[in-house]
Design an enzyme around this catalytic site. Structure first.
Site, PDB file in Angstrom:
ATOM      1  N   ASP A  33      49.480  33.718  43.630  1.00 37.94           N
ATOM      2  CA  ASP A  33      47.956  33.916  44.235  1.00 37.94           C
ATOM      3  C   ASP A  33      47.338  32.814  43.704  1.00 37.94           C
ATOM      4  O   ASP A  33      47.416  32.424  42.614  1.00 37.94           O
ATOM      5  CB  ASP A  33      47.291  35.311  43.855  1.00 37.94           C
ATOM      6  CG  ASP A  33      46.116  35.678  44.415  1.00 37.94           C
ATOM      7  OD1 ASP A  33      46.144  36.517  45.380  1.00 37.94           O
ATOM      8  OD2 ASP A  33      45.052  34.796  44.539  1.00 37.94           O
ATOM      9  N   ILE A  34      46.441  32.184  44.610  1.00 32.30           N
ATOM     10  CA  ILE A  34      45.917  30.902  44.426  1.00 32.30           C
ATOM     11  C   ILE A  34      44.688  31.114  43.359  1.00 32.30           C
ATOM     12  O   ILE A  34      44.358  30.356  42.653  1.00 32.30           O
ATOM     13  CB  ILE A  34      45.374  30.478  45.560  1.00 32.30           C
ATOM     14  CG1 ILE A  34      44.876  28.711  45.642  1.00 32.30           C
ATOM     15  CG2 ILE A  34      43.914  31.079  46.142  1.00 32.30           C
ATOM     16  CD1 ILE A  34      44.574  28.129  46.696  1.00 32.30           C
ATOM     17  N   ASN A  91      45.381  46.007  49.903  1.00 28.14           N
ATOM     18  CA  ASN A  91      44.131  46.376  50.508  1.00 28.14           C
ATOM     19  C   ASN A  91      44.018  46.326  52.060  1.00 28.14           C
ATOM     20  O   ASN A  91      44.839  45.501  52.472  1.00 28.14           O
ATOM     21  CB  ASN A  91      42.898  45.137  49.773  1.00 28.14           C
ATOM     22  CG  ASN A  91      43.200  45.310  48.409  1.00 28.14           C
ATOM     23  OD1 ASN A  91      42.951  46.310  47.997  1.00 28.14           O
ATOM     24  ND2 ASN A  91      42.935  44.047  47.990  1.00 28.14           N
ATOM     25  N   GLU A  99      40.877  40.830  52.545  1.00 32.61           N
ATOM     26  CA  GLU A  99      40.204  39.329  52.736  1.00 32.61           C
ATOM     27  C   GLU A  99      41.142  38.673  54.034  1.00 32.61           C
ATOM     28  O   GLU A  99      40.582  37.990  54.626  1.00 32.61           O
ATOM     29  CB  GLU A  99      39.946  38.286  51.426  1.00 32.61           C
ATOM     30  CG  GLU A  99      38.948  39.122  50.610  1.00 32.61           C
ATOM     31  CD  GLU A  99      38.747  38.447  49.273  1.00 32.61           C
ATOM     32  OE1 GLU A  99      39.603  37.194  49.088  1.00 32.61           O
ATOM     33  OE2 GLU A  99      38.016  38.825  48.563  1.00 32.61           O
ATOM     34  N   VAL A 100      42.516  38.710  53.628  1.00 27.92           N
ATOM     35  CA  VAL A 100      43.147  37.919  54.725  1.00 27.92           C
ATOM     36  C   VAL A 100      43.832  38.791  55.700  1.00 27.92           C
ATOM     37  O   VAL A 100      44.604  39.735  55.059  1.00 27.92           O
ATOM     38  CB  VAL A 100      44.291  37.323  53.874  1.00 27.92           C
ATOM     39  CG1 VAL A 100      45.262  36.482  54.657  1.00 27.92           C
ATOM     40  CG2 VAL A 100      43.614  36.232  52.779  1.00 27.92           C
ATOM     41  N   HIS A 104      49.610  42.050  52.658  1.00 35.39           N
ATOM     42  CA  HIS A 104      50.046  41.491  51.645  1.00 35.39           C
ATOM     43  C   HIS A 104      49.986  42.511  50.609  1.00 35.39           C
ATOM     44  O   HIS A 104      49.317  43.328  50.473  1.00 35.39           O
ATOM     45  CB  HIS A 104      49.496  40.152  51.194  1.00 35.39           C
ATOM     46  CG  HIS A 104      47.737  40.476  51.197  1.00 35.39           C
ATOM     47  ND1 HIS A 104      46.941  40.407  52.491  1.00 35.39           N
ATOM     48  CD2 HIS A 104      47.016  40.480  50.356  1.00 35.39           C
ATOM     49  CE1 HIS A 104      46.056  40.643  52.298  1.00 35.39           C
ATOM     50  NE2 HIS A 104      45.699  40.650  50.737  1.00 35.39           N
ATOM     51  N   HIS A 106      49.940  42.721  46.520  1.00 33.26           N
ATOM     52  CA  HIS A 106      49.687  41.896  45.437  1.00 33.26           C
ATOM     53  C   HIS A 106      50.590  42.607  44.304  1.00 33.26           C
ATOM     54  O   HIS A 106      50.841  43.970  44.194  1.00 33.26           O
ATOM     55  CB  HIS A 106      48.238  42.143  44.777  1.00 33.26           C
ATOM     56  CG  HIS A 106      47.231  41.963  45.462  1.00 33.26           C
ATOM     57  ND1 HIS A 106      46.364  40.829  45.453  1.00 33.26           N
ATOM     58  CD2 HIS A 106      46.647  42.226  46.917  1.00 33.26           C
ATOM     59  CE1 HIS A 106      45.595  40.527  46.398  1.00 33.26           C
ATOM     60  NE2 HIS A 106      45.536  41.503  47.311  1.00 33.26           N
TER      61      HIS A 106
HETATM   62  P1  5GP Z   1      42.891  40.643  49.679  1.00 31.66           P
HETATM   63  O1  5GP Z   1      41.499  40.403  49.133  1.00 31.66           O
HETATM   64  O2  5GP Z   1      43.080  40.454  51.195  1.00 31.66           O
HETATM   65  O3  5GP Z   1      43.607  41.870  49.366  1.00 31.66           O
HETATM   66  O4  5GP Z   1      43.713  39.597  48.857  1.00 31.66           O
HETATM   67  C1  5GP Z   1      43.962  37.851  49.560  1.00 31.66           C
HETATM   68  C2  5GP Z   1      44.172  37.432  48.245  1.00 31.66           C
HETATM   69  O5  5GP Z   1      44.809  35.961  49.025  1.00 31.66           O
HETATM   70  C3  5GP Z   1      43.274  36.839  47.128  1.00 31.66           C
HETATM   71  O6  5GP Z   1      43.845  37.449  45.965  1.00 31.66           O
HETATM   72  C4  5GP Z   1      43.107  35.366  47.317  1.00 31.66           C
HETATM   73  O7  5GP Z   1      43.077  34.829  46.084  1.00 31.66           O
HETATM   74  C5  5GP Z   1      44.505  34.923  48.048  1.00 31.66           C
HETATM   75  N1  5GP Z   1      44.538  33.944  48.633  1.00 31.66           N
HETATM   76  C6  5GP Z   1      43.493  33.660  49.732  1.00 31.66           C
HETATM   77  N2  5GP Z   1      43.910  32.182  50.220  1.00 31.66           N
HETATM   78  C7  5GP Z   1      44.995  31.979  49.582  1.00 31.66           C
HETATM   79  C8  5GP Z   1      45.823  30.543  49.579  1.00 31.66           C
HETATM   80  O8  5GP Z   1      45.515  29.758  50.527  1.00 31.66           O
HETATM   81  N3  5GP Z   1      46.929  30.612  48.784  1.00 31.66           N
HETATM   82  C9  5GP Z   1      47.207  31.426  48.000  1.00 31.66           C
HETATM   83  N4  5GP Z   1      48.364  31.415  47.397  1.00 31.66           N
HETATM   84  N5  5GP Z   1      46.452  32.672  47.792  1.00 31.66           N
HETATM   85  C10 5GP Z   1      45.363  32.879  48.817  1.00 31.66           C
END
Ligand code: 5GP
Length: 118
Positions: A33-34, A91, A99-100, A104, A106
């Site tokens: 994760d970034i 999520n 968010e994405v 995915h 985690h």
């Molecule tokens: P969500 O909130 O959708 O469950 O998690 C999205 C995750 O994607 C977040 O933890 C965020 O830090 C990670 N993320 C968003 N953009 C990028 C990216 O460009 N590269 C990587 N490696 N992680 C990302």
């Protein structure tokens, strides 16, 4: 909602954006994760165009589902997490805080993670 092929993880899957790769096979890709929320914070994404757990469980083949879950198992082994323990989280949607819009998982580890929800 329809899958948005311009989401950031779709771009990572197409190689348009780099990632710090941990593992890849025909079903899934894993990378760090970034913005890590724990000492170890990895992501595992299926390669198919699934927005969330909802459409993955409804539309993905049994091979895609088992392959993605096995990829999670491979990643936790690569990261040496089984002995100390870890957390897998996905999520979904607004209440889930997604968010994405590409499914995915985690994987968190490297410290005692505390209660499941704050
Ligand atoms: P969500 O909130 O959708 O469950 O998690 C999205 C995750 O994607 C977040 O933890 C965020 O830090 C990670 N993320 C968003 N953009 C990028 C990216 O460009 N590269 C990587 N490696 N992680 C990302």
């Amino acid at each position: 909602m329809t899958y948005d092929p311009q989401n950031i993880f779709a771009k990572i899957l197409r190689g348009e954006i780099p990632c710090n790769k941990i593992y890849e096979d025909e079903y899934a890709l894993s990378f760090h994760d970034i913005n890590p929320q724990a000492p170890i914070h990895a992501l595992v994404i299926p390669k198919g165009p699934y927005q969330s757990m909802t459409d993955f469980t409804a539309k993905a083949s049994s091979e895609e589902i088992s392959g993605t879950l096995r990829a999670i198992g491979k990643v936790v082994d690569i990261l040496n997490l089984p002995e100390d323990g870890y957390r897998v989280l996905s999520n979904t949607g607004t209440n889930g805080g997604q968010e994405v819009p590409h499914l995915h998982f985690h994987i968190f580890g490297g410290k005692r993670l505390g209660r499941m929800l704050v």
